[in-house]
Design an enzyme around this catalytic site. Structure first.
Site, PDB file in Angstrom:
ATOM      1  N   HIS A 466       0.836  -1.200   0.000  1.00 17.48           N
ATOM      2  CA  HIS A 466       0.000   0.000   0.000  1.00 17.48           C
ATOM      3  C   HIS A 466       0.881   1.264   0.000  1.00 17.48           C
ATOM      4  CE1 HIS A 466      -3.679   2.313   1.263  1.00 17.48           C
ATOM      5  NE2 HIS A 466      -2.731   3.142   1.683  1.00 17.48           N
ATOM      6  N   GLU A 467       1.773   1.336   0.965  1.00 19.78           N
ATOM      7  CA  GLU A 467       2.613   2.537   1.063  1.00 19.78           C
ATOM      8  C   GLU A 467       3.535   2.650  -0.145  1.00 19.78           C
ATOM      9  OE1 GLU A 467       1.705   4.709   3.009  1.00 19.78           O
ATOM     10  OE2 GLU A 467       0.442   3.438   4.295  1.00 19.78           O
TER      11      GLU A 467
HETATM   12 ZN   LIG Z   1      -2.960   5.216   1.977  1.00 20.93          ZN
END
Ligand SMILES: [Zn+2]
Length: 683
Positions: A466-467
């Site tokens: 995600h990051e």
């Molecule tokens: Zn996010």
């Protein structure tokens, strides 16, 4: 002596001179760069020449570089490696920065130049990106109150300063409650914990000065693991209570009063700007446009989630009964019995999966995915950073050209705020040369004992992807104007690149290649992999409920037209009653520690963004499935051109349509969460 914060970043990597930076340099550096930027702003506002794009918009875009450098370094440290000294500076500096922003966005002379240009925009022969920058400046100034009369502006200025101080206080209070809690345990208290969890708890105890013992901390990776595995119901309850009470412990770190004041001030600011409430104001400039639009999506998902969660709760309660337990499922039991049920139903447990998710291999997997989709390569580089756990990679494209410097800082420590985030030390632009970005990912994974490999949970691996997706949005940015760079998009669109990237973690060929057992190096057996992927919709009623409740409470709280008599605890309780929150589930972030809403307010009235973006990401990944490959080159190129490299060059709905040929539908999201067959429950 020259303050190292004031010099240009030199050296091969053009990094800040971290080794020379000391906390006491920040205050004088801020004073200097704020004054410099102020002088630049005044010169633009008072320019006797008639306004044109160059002397107003371009001049603004070129201004404030010193401030960006100093603030960039400072806030990386304040988030990822803070100290009492840094926290004191942050408390000092945040109202100063708010005052500085007021001087910029409430500057009437400057606004009249922008308004003049905006009124004549059709006659200025601007290209599409220039027209977008002008429109964004105009919107930003209007939304800040630049067109209001003096008394209203004075009040707005005071509100902004106060909000800045309260936001800093809020996040420091959360960190303080997190730092001050550790449940220190003896060997005999570890019943149920697998080896990896014992090792991480041992390392956490070591770090906190209890060698030979074990500690459960309030970092998500630590507490969630404990709640999943500990068979000691008393200890689960104790740790869980501490976790959900962050910011609500009375005394100086209690966040209820600061929250009440922030919500009231936001409502007042919205009224001054001509909106009925803060949510109306906030969403007016988002992709959703109105709270009603966001609410419609949330309500639909919520009703289905309640149906699904009732089934899940029944199965967990049955499991308790089977074991002879004579108690009702409580919030501190949910994860424990879910883990047991998962094992029973899918013959799968976290302890069996975890050795396959080595941090190092997952980093490689994220990099390799970026290589296959976007042609990027990652080469580790030696760099002096702000903490020995942070690492840097040089990022290049297929032609070998420098794309970005990427910094990964993955382990939890007491000096780091909780959660995971992407940030940058420098953003991409082409206005003052071919400036490439310096992008960071900061996470809070449990640090292993020395010599042991760092292992992630499947959720942690999702966080990493995600990051990294946010990171790519920053790194691949290809715009001219800094205002439009990378992640400078509405918050209900900004989670598209991040959440979309998580899909590649679950692509079988990525797992086969990178989910390698830490001890044997063997790939995850096909049968285990199949079982893992079969659990994708398992417990999604819980996950959806835990999240959506937060998004609904956020919208309700920020829709109050007047919050001057707000009692935060009562509001939260009554609102959860209103939406029929199941008593066995607690909001993923309760208000007293809801950093998305109150640490600066980036997601205030905006927590719905994750679900809004998920409609987009589920639909976007379906484009690859329809093309027959998760790495389909033509789809990847469109994704690169219209999303990952596009910054805020165009309206998000237009950008999405350019990528997909149409706007998204909610179908793919419901399928992804296993909610298609969950008929909405009536309430
Ligand atoms: Zn996010």
């Amino acid at each position: 002596m020259q303050n190292p914060l004031l010099s240009e970043w030199a050296g091969a990597l053009e990094l800040p001179p971290f080794e020379a930076i000391r906390p006491e340099y920040f205050r004088p550096a801020f004073d200097r760069v704020l004054a410099d930027h102020r002088a630049e702003i005044d010169a633009i506002a008072e320019n006797p020449a008639a306004p044109d794009f160059q002397n107003t918009i371009v001049a603004l875009e070129r201004s404030g570089r010193g401030l960006e450098r100093v603030a960039g370094v400072f806030f990386v440290l304040a988030g990822a490696d803070t100290s009492d000294e840094t926290e004191a500076i942050e408390r000092d500096v945040s109202p100063l920065l708010a005052r500085h922003n007021n001087a910029l966005y409430l500057n009437r002379a400057l606004y009249s130049r922008i308004a003049d240009l905006y009124a004549r925009r059709g006659a200025l022969s601007l290209d599409a990106e220039q027209a977008r920058v002008l429109e964004r400046y105009h919107t930003r100034f209007v939304r800040s109150g630049a067109a209001l009369d003096q008394p209203a502006q004075d009040r707005l200025a005071a509100i902004n300063e106060r909000l800045a101080s309260l936001g800093t206080q809020f996040s420091q209070n959360v960190l303080s409650d997190e730092k001050s809690f550790a449940m220190v345990l003896d060997e005999g208290d570890l019943a149920g914990l697998p080896d990896f969890a014992k090792a991480a708890a041992g390392a956490a105890a070591d770090e906190r000065g209890h060698p030979g013992k074990y500690a459960v901390t309030l970092a998500r990776s630590s507490i969630e693991t404990f709640l999943q595995f500990s068979s000691r119901r008393d200890l689960r309850e104790k740790a869980f209570q501490a976790w959900i009470a962050r910011g609500e412990n009375g005394g100086v770190t209690d966040n209820r009063a600061p929250i009440a004041e922030m919500v009231a001030l936001r409502a007042e600011r919205a009224r001054l700007l001509g909106f009925a409430n803060f949510a109306d104001y906030r969403l007016d400039d988002q992709m959703a446009k109105t709270p009603q639009a966001a609410r419609k999506l949330l309500d639909d998902v919520w009703a289905r989630a309640l149906t699904k969660v009732a089934v899940e709760r029944g199965a967990l309660q049955a499991m308790i009964a089977e074991e002879g337990g004579n108690f009702a499922l409580a919030p501190h039991d949910w994860r424990y019995y879910t883990e047991k049920l998962r094992k029973a139903r899918y013959d799968l447990d976290e302890a069996e999966i975890k050795p396959y998710f080595q941090l190092e291999k997952m980093i490689e997997a994220a990099f390799d995915t970026a290589r296959r989709l976007f042609g990027l390569s990652f080469e580790p580089v030696d760099a002096v950073l702000y903490h020995p756990d942070a690492r840097a990679w040089n990022v290049t494209d297929v032609q070998g050209r420098h794309v970005a410097l990427f910094i990964g800082d993955y382990f939890a420590r007491p000096s780091k705020h909780s959660g995971a985030w992407m940030t940058s030390l420098r953003d991409q632009e082409k206005l003052t040369g071919d400036i490439r970005p310096i992008v960071l990912n900061v996470c809070n994974f449990s640090k292993p004992a020395s010599g042991e490999p760092a292992l992630l949970s499947f959720d942690d691996a999702h966080t990493l992807f995600h990051e990294f997706g946010h990171g790519l949005h920053g790194m691949l940015s290809d715009v001219t104007y800094p205002l439009l760079a990378g992640t400078a998009v509405p918050s209900d669109f900004v989670e598209l690149p991040s959440q979309l990237y998580e899909h590649w973690l679950e692509v079988p060929e990525i797992l086969q290649k990178y989910a390698l057992h830490a001890r044997t190096g063997e790939p995850m057996p096909k049968a285990l992999l199949d079982r893992l992927l079969a659990t994708r919709t398992f417990n999604q009623g819980f996950a959806t409920t835990e999240y959506t409740a937060c998004a609904l409470v956020d919208l309700d709280l920020h829709s109050l037209p007047d919050a001057s008599a707000l009692d935060v605890a009562t509001f939260e309780r009554k609102d959860l009653e209103r939406i029929a929150m199941p008593p066995e589930i607690v909001m993923r972030h309760r208000l007293p520690h809801f950093q998305h809403l109150f640490s600066g307010g980036g997601y205030a009235a905006g927590y719905y963004s994750y679900m809004w973006s998920e409609v987009l990401d589920a639909d976007a990944f379906a484009a690859f499935e329809e093309a027959g490959s998760a790495f389909d080159p033509a789809t990847a190129k469109r994704l690169h051109d219209y999303v990952y490299s596009a910054g805020n060059r165009r309206d998000p709905a237009d950008a999405y349509k350019a990528f997909r040929g149409r706007l998204p539908t909610v179908d793919a999201l419901l399928k992804k969460r296993g909610l298609v067959d969950a008929a909405p429950s009536s309430r």
